[in-house]
Design an enzyme around this catalytic site. Structure first.
Site, PDB file in Angstrom:
ATOM      1  N   ARG A  45       0.642  -1.258  -0.017  1.00 36.92           N
ATOM      2  CA  ARG A  45      -0.142  -0.149   0.156  1.00 36.92           C
ATOM      3  C   ARG A  45       0.675   1.281   0.013  1.00 36.92           C
ATOM      4  O   ARG A  45       2.029   1.251   0.771  1.00 36.92           O
ATOM      5  CB  ARG A  45      -0.851   0.094   1.135  1.00 36.92           C
ATOM      6  CG  ARG A  45      -1.817   1.215   1.283  1.00 36.92           C
ATOM      7  CD  ARG A  45      -2.705   1.071   2.413  1.00 36.92           C
ATOM      8  NE  ARG A  45      -3.497   0.002   2.477  1.00 36.92           N
ATOM      9  CZ  ARG A  45      -3.795  -0.764   3.585  1.00 36.92           C
ATOM     10  NH1 ARG A  45      -3.163  -0.712   4.702  1.00 36.92           N
ATOM     11  NH2 ARG A  45      -4.418  -1.908   3.298  1.00 36.92           N
TER      12      ARG A  45
ATOM     13  N   ARG B  47      -3.782   2.365  17.185  1.00 36.16           N
ATOM     14  CA  ARG B  47      -4.553   1.773  15.918  1.00 36.16           C
ATOM     15  C   ARG B  47      -4.234   2.613  14.752  1.00 36.16           C
ATOM     16  O   ARG B  47      -3.656   3.776  14.731  1.00 36.16           O
ATOM     17  CB  ARG B  47      -5.954   1.629  16.241  1.00 36.16           C
ATOM     18  CG  ARG B  47      -6.424   0.273  17.197  1.00 36.16           C
ATOM     19  CD  ARG B  47      -6.169  -0.879  16.443  1.00 36.16           C
ATOM     20  NE  ARG B  47      -6.857  -0.906  15.263  1.00 36.16           N
ATOM     21  CZ  ARG B  47      -8.080  -1.277  14.833  1.00 36.16           C
ATOM     22  NH1 ARG B  47      -8.863  -1.346  15.839  1.00 36.16           N
ATOM     23  NH2 ARG B  47      -8.674  -1.384  13.752  1.00 36.16           N
ATOM     24  N   LYS B  48      -4.853   2.294  13.788  1.00 37.26           N
ATOM     25  CA  LYS B  48      -4.983   2.987  12.474  1.00 37.26           C
ATOM     26  C   LYS B  48      -5.611   4.393  12.781  1.00 37.26           C
ATOM     27  O   LYS B  48      -6.333   4.364  13.524  1.00 37.26           O
ATOM     28  CB  LYS B  48      -5.683   2.189  11.190  1.00 37.26           C
ATOM     29  CG  LYS B  48      -7.365   1.964  11.676  1.00 37.26           C
ATOM     30  CD  LYS B  48      -7.826   1.108  10.647  1.00 37.26           C
ATOM     31  CE  LYS B  48      -8.087   1.747   9.306  1.00 37.26           C
ATOM     32  NZ  LYS B  48      -8.895   0.683   8.400  1.00 37.26           N
TER      33      LYS B  48
ATOM     34  N   GLY C  67     -16.315  -7.718   1.327  1.00 34.73           N
ATOM     35  CA  GLY C  67     -16.227  -9.201   1.632  1.00 34.73           C
ATOM     36  C   GLY C  67     -16.304  -9.610   2.880  1.00 34.73           C
ATOM     37  O   GLY C  67     -16.694 -10.907   3.257  1.00 34.73           O
TER      38      GLY C  67
ATOM     39  N   CYS D 133     -14.156  -2.656   4.241  1.00 32.96           N
ATOM     40  CA  CYS D 133     -13.297  -2.025   3.652  1.00 32.96           C
ATOM     41  C   CYS D 133     -14.021  -1.215   2.201  1.00 32.96           C
ATOM     42  O   CYS D 133     -13.920  -0.322   1.818  1.00 32.96           O
ATOM     43  CB  CYS D 133     -12.222  -2.901   3.257  1.00 32.96           C
ATOM     44  SG  CYS D 133     -11.314  -3.131   4.446  1.00 32.96           S
ATOM     45  N   GLY D 134     -15.076  -2.071   1.933  1.00 32.54           N
ATOM     46  CA  GLY D 134     -15.840  -1.375   0.707  1.00 32.54           C
ATOM     47  C   GLY D 134     -16.987  -0.573   1.119  1.00 32.54           C
ATOM     48  O   GLY D 134     -17.618  -0.102   0.341  1.00 32.54           O
TER      49      GLY D 134
END
Length: 623
Positions: free
Chosen positions: A144, A263-264, A528, A533-534
């Site tokens: 990424r 975390r992110k 998914g 994430c989508g």
């Protein structure tokens, strides 16, 4: 040696002041160089025996991310989650050097990728943006990048194609993400340094783009070419990207100061009322708003938006306003990040996102803490109360297709990239188009498409007739359904996904275009798994992988790939998340899913089956 120490005395001295006093007792390392070795360098030691065997290149001499944490944070991390313990055992920032060493050893036959320590393979390599896809493609990684404001150029896009081409057409692909970012598929460890150095030579990086790091800075894809623009987000996104990933001491990529977050962390800066950046699903969302008294442009701040398996949260107003200048934006975000880094949960990763910390404080007390932190930096930045939001009629604009710019004789051309996936050939085709029509510039969108800016109006017809845009996957004038498709990676590469998304999504929206007529854009998102994430919760129709059962030929109910369907998410000024499934347990096969989607399109969005239209027209003709 002494010459090295003299040439790098300033760098080392600056870092020395950042070392924790308990450095030796915690056995922390500066990417392989102990504090005592650094002190020998400072003293100008002439012997190389204690140094040359372990020394990385000068640019890699950096403290660990952990070394910037206060003692109480480290104490909580020691009792924290398994990821926290991995980071304490060896810092995530060690990957800045380790990836080069792993690659060398693999190339020279000293080791294989299977011999890389599991914690390095599955966790620490994420600090250089490398995510092992061991379940689907063992030994290969998704890499990424960081693409602030989603702006790339033709040379960079060709480099992406060159980087993944060796892995073949099935694995070696390039994905545009929902953060207007780039992901390279199929990368092997032994090839990583060449790709990393190629990115750095092109003023890009993959460092600190995954796991517990600040993710890609999202801005407006129309920055600088928008007649409705309130703030040009380009400089701000670049400045924030440098804040979190550019080492201010060495001038190299990889900033250890932010190298150990809990975390992110996601930041989005909107440039207009369209909110193309989706501020409502980011940890920090900056919403352009003029000051009610002075008229000066600034940002209202929204906080805490995120999506995960355990919780999906829409951002909340922070009752804060800052000026829309570089100093204010960088200082403000730095303050929030510092508090987040040092105070957020280190034990329960599901509670380590910013929203939980804001809720722990309460909005007003959190505002006081942020304001105090900002003031402590002494940079003249002022945090005021939130200002009244802009009102009046406004309709969110489309990004695909041909649209005039405020620049005389210039247009922007939005091109559909189905499901956000580009083959090697398609990368090169888009790069060629950019070189010919947009001075090499390419804009990425969170809808996973591309925009060619600054196209001469007189060249539009020629552009639209290019072979790359005729009878290919890449489309300028896309349908109202296919043109608004978003998809996560899916089971082809992601081990968490319950279903394959991209191929199914592309096929299903084409089928829907053939089956129904509709008079408005319909945003269909595929994801998914519940990590989303989508981003299915923001979609008009969101399809999430989930268990389903279907009767087989023997009349028995059998488990099959399936989905939950969410309906009614919104983006823009009136953003809203659809948190509860509209229907669940639907098999993913087209013969099962498409009829359900058509029914939803008819009932909720006013679609009409084309077969009904044909029957009606036929009936009129008979009369």
């Amino acid at each position: 040696d002494g010459a090295f120490a003299n040439s790098h005395r300033v760098i080392i001295t600056k870092y020395q002041s950042s070392f924790p006093t308990s450095f030796e007792s915690r056995n922390e390392m500066i990417l392989g160089i102990s504090k005592s070795t650094i002190l020998l360098l400072l003293l100008g030691a002439t012997s190389t025996n204690s140094f040359s065997a372990v020394a990385p290149p000068p640019k890699t001499i950096k403290p660990t991310g952990t070394s910037f944490l206060p003692p109480e944070t480290i104490e909580r991390a020691e009792k924290g989650s398994p990821v926290e313990k991995v980071k304490l055992q060896k810092d995530g920032t060690s990957a800045f050097v380790d990836v080069y060493e792993f690659a060398r050893k693999i190339r020279e036959g000293e080791m294989t990728w299977k011999e890389v320590e599991k914690a390095d393979l599955e966790t620490r390599l994420k600090w250089v943006g490398m995510l092992h896809r061991g379940k689907r493609t063992p030994g290969q990684f998704m890499m990424r990048l960081k693409v602030p404001n989603g702006i790339i150029n033709a040379d960079q896009l060709r480099f992406y194609a060159e980087s993944v081409e060796p892995y073949g057409p099935e694995v070696g692909v390039v994905d545009i993400t929902t953060r207007a970012n780039i992901q390279l598929r199929g990368v092997k460890i032994e090839d990583a340094p060449t790709i990393i150095e190629g990115l750095h030579a092109r003023n890009q990086t993959s460092f600190q783009s995954a796991l517990d790091n600040v993710r890609n800075m999202v801005g407006s894809p129309l920055a600088g070419i928008d007649d409705c623009e309130l703030v040009d987000t380009r400089e701000l996104c670049n400045a924030l990207n440098d804040l979190v990933s550019l080492d201010p001491v060495t001038g190299t990529r990889g900033n250890p100061y932010w190298g150990n977050l809990p975390r992110k962390f996601n930041i989005a800066i909107s440039g207009s009322r369209d909110d193309f950046a989706h501020t409502h699903i980011n940890d920090i969302g900056l919403v352009p708003t003029p000051h009610a008294t002075t008229g000066e442009m600034g940002f209202n701040v929204v906080l805490g938006g995120y999506m995960s398996i355990k919780r999906v949260a829409e951002s909340i107003p922070g009752n804060m306003w800052i000026k829309a200048d570089r100093n204010s934006v960088v200082t403000f975000c730095e303050a929030i990040l510092r508090i987040f880094r040092d105070e957020s949960d280190r034990k329960d990763r599901t509670k380590a996102r910013l929203m939980w910390l804001v809720e722990k404080y309460g909005v007003e007390d959190y505002k006081k803490a942020v304001t105090k932190e900002v003031e402590s930096y002494g940079r003249g930045v002022v945090v005021e109360d939130a200002q009244p939001e802009l009102t009046g009629e406004f309709e969110r604009r489309e990004l695909l297709g041909v649209h005039k710019q405020p620049q005389e004789g210039k247009v922007r051309v939005g091109i559909l990239v189905p499901a956000g996936r580009l083959s090697v050939d398609e990368c090169r085709q888009v790069a060629d188009l950019a070189d010919k029509y947009s001075d090499g510039e390419i804009r990425l969108t969170v809808e996973q498409n591309v925009i060619l800016p600054n196209v001469d109006e007189g060249m539009v017809d020629e552009l639209l007739s290019e072979p790359a845009l005729t009878n290919t996957r890449l489309v300028v004038n896309a349908g109202l359904i296919e043109g608004n498709l978003v998809s996560c990676t899916g089971a082809q590469f992601c081990g968490l996904a319950l279903i394959e998304t991209k191929a199914n999504a592309e096929s299903i929206v084409k089928r829907l275009e053939k089956e129904v007529k509709i008079d408005r854009p319909i945003r269909i998102h595929f994801t998914g798994c519940p990590n989303s994430c989508g981003q299915v919760q923001v979609a008009d129709i969101g399809i999430m992988g989930a268990p389903a059962r279907k009767e087989d030929d023997d009349g028995k109910m059998k488990a099959v790939p399936g989905c939950k369907i969410f309906v009614g998410g919104r983006i823009g000024e009136d953003a809203h998340l659809a948190l509860e499934p509209y229907v669940s347990g639907i098999p993913l096969a087209e013969e099962d899913l498409v009829p359900v989607l058509i029914d939803i399109l008819e009932k909720e969005f006013g679609a009409v089956k084309k077969s009904k239209i044909r029957k009606f027209i036929s009936k009129l003709k008979r009369k």
